[in-house]
Write an enzyme that holds these catalytic residues in place. Structure first.
Site, PDB file in Angstrom:
ATOM      1  N   GLU A 127      49.412 -21.706  26.180  1.00  0.00           N
ATOM      2  CA  GLU A 127      48.894 -21.471  27.543  1.00  0.00           C
ATOM      3  C   GLU A 127      49.629 -20.334  28.270  1.00  0.00           C
ATOM      4  OE1 GLU A 127      48.797 -25.202  29.676  1.00  0.00           O
ATOM      5  OE2 GLU A 127      47.224 -26.005  28.388  1.00  0.00           O
ATOM      6  N   GLU A 160      43.780 -28.788  22.663  1.00  0.00           N
ATOM      7  CA  GLU A 160      44.090 -29.751  23.725  1.00  0.00           C
ATOM      8  C   GLU A 160      42.781 -30.162  24.380  1.00  0.00           C
ATOM      9  OE1 GLU A 160      47.170 -29.244  26.651  1.00  0.00           O
ATOM     10  OE2 GLU A 160      48.385 -28.002  25.286  1.00  0.00           O
TER      11      GLU A 160
END
Length: 511
Positions: free
Chosen positions: A173, A292
């Protein structure tokens, strides 16, 4: 009573389901590791301190691959802290989650645990505070047989054979301002490609995952993907996607429709990947790693009250409801819809932290509501993903219009000659009668119809009542002359399994 129609045909192939589509994720956060998979002194702990009751539940799920060690945690992680004699390991402040990391469990211990539960490791490298050289050292430590400083260091730590981790994430991320070492797309793209080069020079057999946007709502979504791939397209094998959904406004009708956004998100990322393929005149098709995904919102208020710098606080511990399980089922269906491009996916996470498995310290381990859709697809979703043709009644809600009541996916295993239909009825008030045209599957019978339902959409499983919400066998399903007739209860997850009839047996059948 509402009615829907479904057509399932062997010729409507989406793609072969990669078993890694049913992966999961363990990060050093909360009680995922300490108090989750690892709890020395627990009655069920083995000699290494890992809980055998948790291992049994992970094995029940058949998890093929597990992402580790993060997540946000990895962007500040110094992997050297987690190898060598445990007594000599450093305690560190984990800036990502505001906790104290003891480093009792590190790379080698996790590799051994993953082998014990039958899972591969999707290893992540720190591209937040570190870079290409550290990633090169880590892969040499993990994957090189011996005869060099880092590989011989591993051997001196008691692991003679290399771990041979095949799949590696290039950071986590990195577009998020919350991330340690947050980078622009150009900064990350350049770091990722140089890291990829060094890692593949050490071990050319590995696969690499580049960071896509942290979520679809990021202001740089789309542009981030394009820029990162402009740098790294020729050197990476997958682009990552992340998404979480919640029901903070207690609007269940909108909540169970959230996967319409997920479908669009997936299609958008594929479009960017294909644009970069065209731009580079490449023959390689970029695949996706949805590493995710889950429901996450229940624990937000409780997490605000946690004391900082404690060891394994009860952090991000959502206790899931039936409606959460319905959304998880729909999310899995979204993954199956694009099995041609999504090769890996990780429900985040596996134990205690927004997880299908929960534990009590020094107590039991139990299955959350979301455990069951995940279990069913892992058990019965292996083979070829087929595109069902759906005609369904629809509804409007606060966030969406024209939401299909019926959501469905089908997986066919040619070797075992089994067809499994996964189906969700989103309708909050009524059962849904479904007629499915299965004439391409002549000579099949209904083996099982499993239903996950409860009169209360907020029903949960807890340590005191661990079997409050569990699947049960449904009756009344019928297959005659290639037509399947089934009733899907209101707000339910359904698994309809069909198998080839043995020779000389009567065709059709009912439950």
């Amino acid at each position: 009573m509402s009615k829907a129609e479904l057509i399932v045909d062997k010729e409507y192939v989406i793609g072969t389901v990669d078993p890694r589509l049913y992966g999961s994720f363990i990060e050093h956060v909360g009680r995922a590791v300490y108090g989750g998979i690892y709890e020395p002194g627990h009655p069920a702990a083995n000699e290494q301190g890992f809980r055998k009751d948790v291992m049994a539940l992970v094995q029940e799920l058949g998890v093929p691959i597990i992402r580790y060690p993060g997540g946000n945690f990895v962007s500040g992680y110094e992997w050297e802290d987690g190898v060598g004699p445990v007594a000599a390991r450093k305690r560190r402040l984990d800036l990502a989650w505001g906790a104290l990391e003891t480093n009792e469990v590190g790379t080698n211990e996790f590799a051994a645990w993953a082998r014990a539960v039958g899972a591969e490791v999707m290893m992540a490298v720190n591209l937040g505070t570190r870079g290409p050289a550290d990633a090169r050292n880590l892969i040499e430590y993990c994957n090189h047989p011996g005869g060099t400083y880092w590989s011989d260091l591993r051997r001196s730590h008691g692991y003679e054979a290399p771990h041979k981790f095949k799949t590696w994430c290039l950071g986590n991320e990195m577009d998020g301002p919350w991330q340690i070492g947050h980078k622009t797309a150009d900064e990350y793209g350049r770091t990722a490609v140089e890291t990829a080069k060094l890692m593949k020079w050490v071990d050319p057999s590995i696969e690499l995952v580049a960071c896509g946007s942290s979520m679809r709502d990021m202001p740089t979504f789309g542009e981030w993907e394009a820029t990162v791939l402009d740098h790294s397209y020729d050197h990476v094998d997958y682009l990552s996607l992340h998404t979480y959904y919640g029901n903070r406004k207690d609007d269940t009708a909108s909540f169970v429709a959230k996967t319409l956004e997920m479908d669009d998100y997936i299609h958008s990322v594929i479009a960017v990947c294909d644009y970069m393929k065209a731009k580079k005149r490449s023959k390689k098709q970029m695949m996706l790693s949805f590493d995710e995904w889950n429901v996450w919102y229940h624990s937000a208020a409780a997490d605000q009250q946690l004391e900082r710098w404690t060891i394994a606080p009860p952090q991000i511990e959502d206790i899931y409801t039936l409606e959460d399980a319905i959304v998880v089922g729909c999310m899995i269906i979204s993954l199956l819809k694009r099995a041609d491009r999504i090769r890996m996916a990780c429900i985040a996470q596996l134990v205690n932290v927004i997880a299908p498995i929960m534990t009590a310290n020094n107590g039991i381990a139990w299955r959350q509501t979301i455990f069951y859709p995940y279990l069913h697809v892992s058990m019965y979703g292996r083979g070829v993903s087929l595109k069902p043709i759906i005609r369904s009644p629809k509804y409007d809600c606060q966030q969406f219009t024209d939401v299909p009541c019926l959501e469905s996916a089908a997986v066919y295993d040619d070797e075992s000659e089994q067809l499994t239909i996964f189906a969700v009825n989103r309708d909050l008030a009524e059962a849904l009668e479904v007629e499915a045209d299965l004439r391409q599957f002549a000579g099949y019978r209904i083996a099982e119809h499993l239903v996950l339902e409860n009169p209360d959409p907020k029903a949960r499983n807890t340590a005191s009542d661990p079997f409050n919400v569990t699947p049960h066998a449904a009756s009344g399903s019928e297959l005659r002359d290639g037509r399947l007739h089934i009733s899907l209860p209101k707000l339910s997850w359904n698994v309809i399994r069909l198998t080839k009839i043995e020779p000389h047996s009567k065709a059709g059948g009912s439950l």
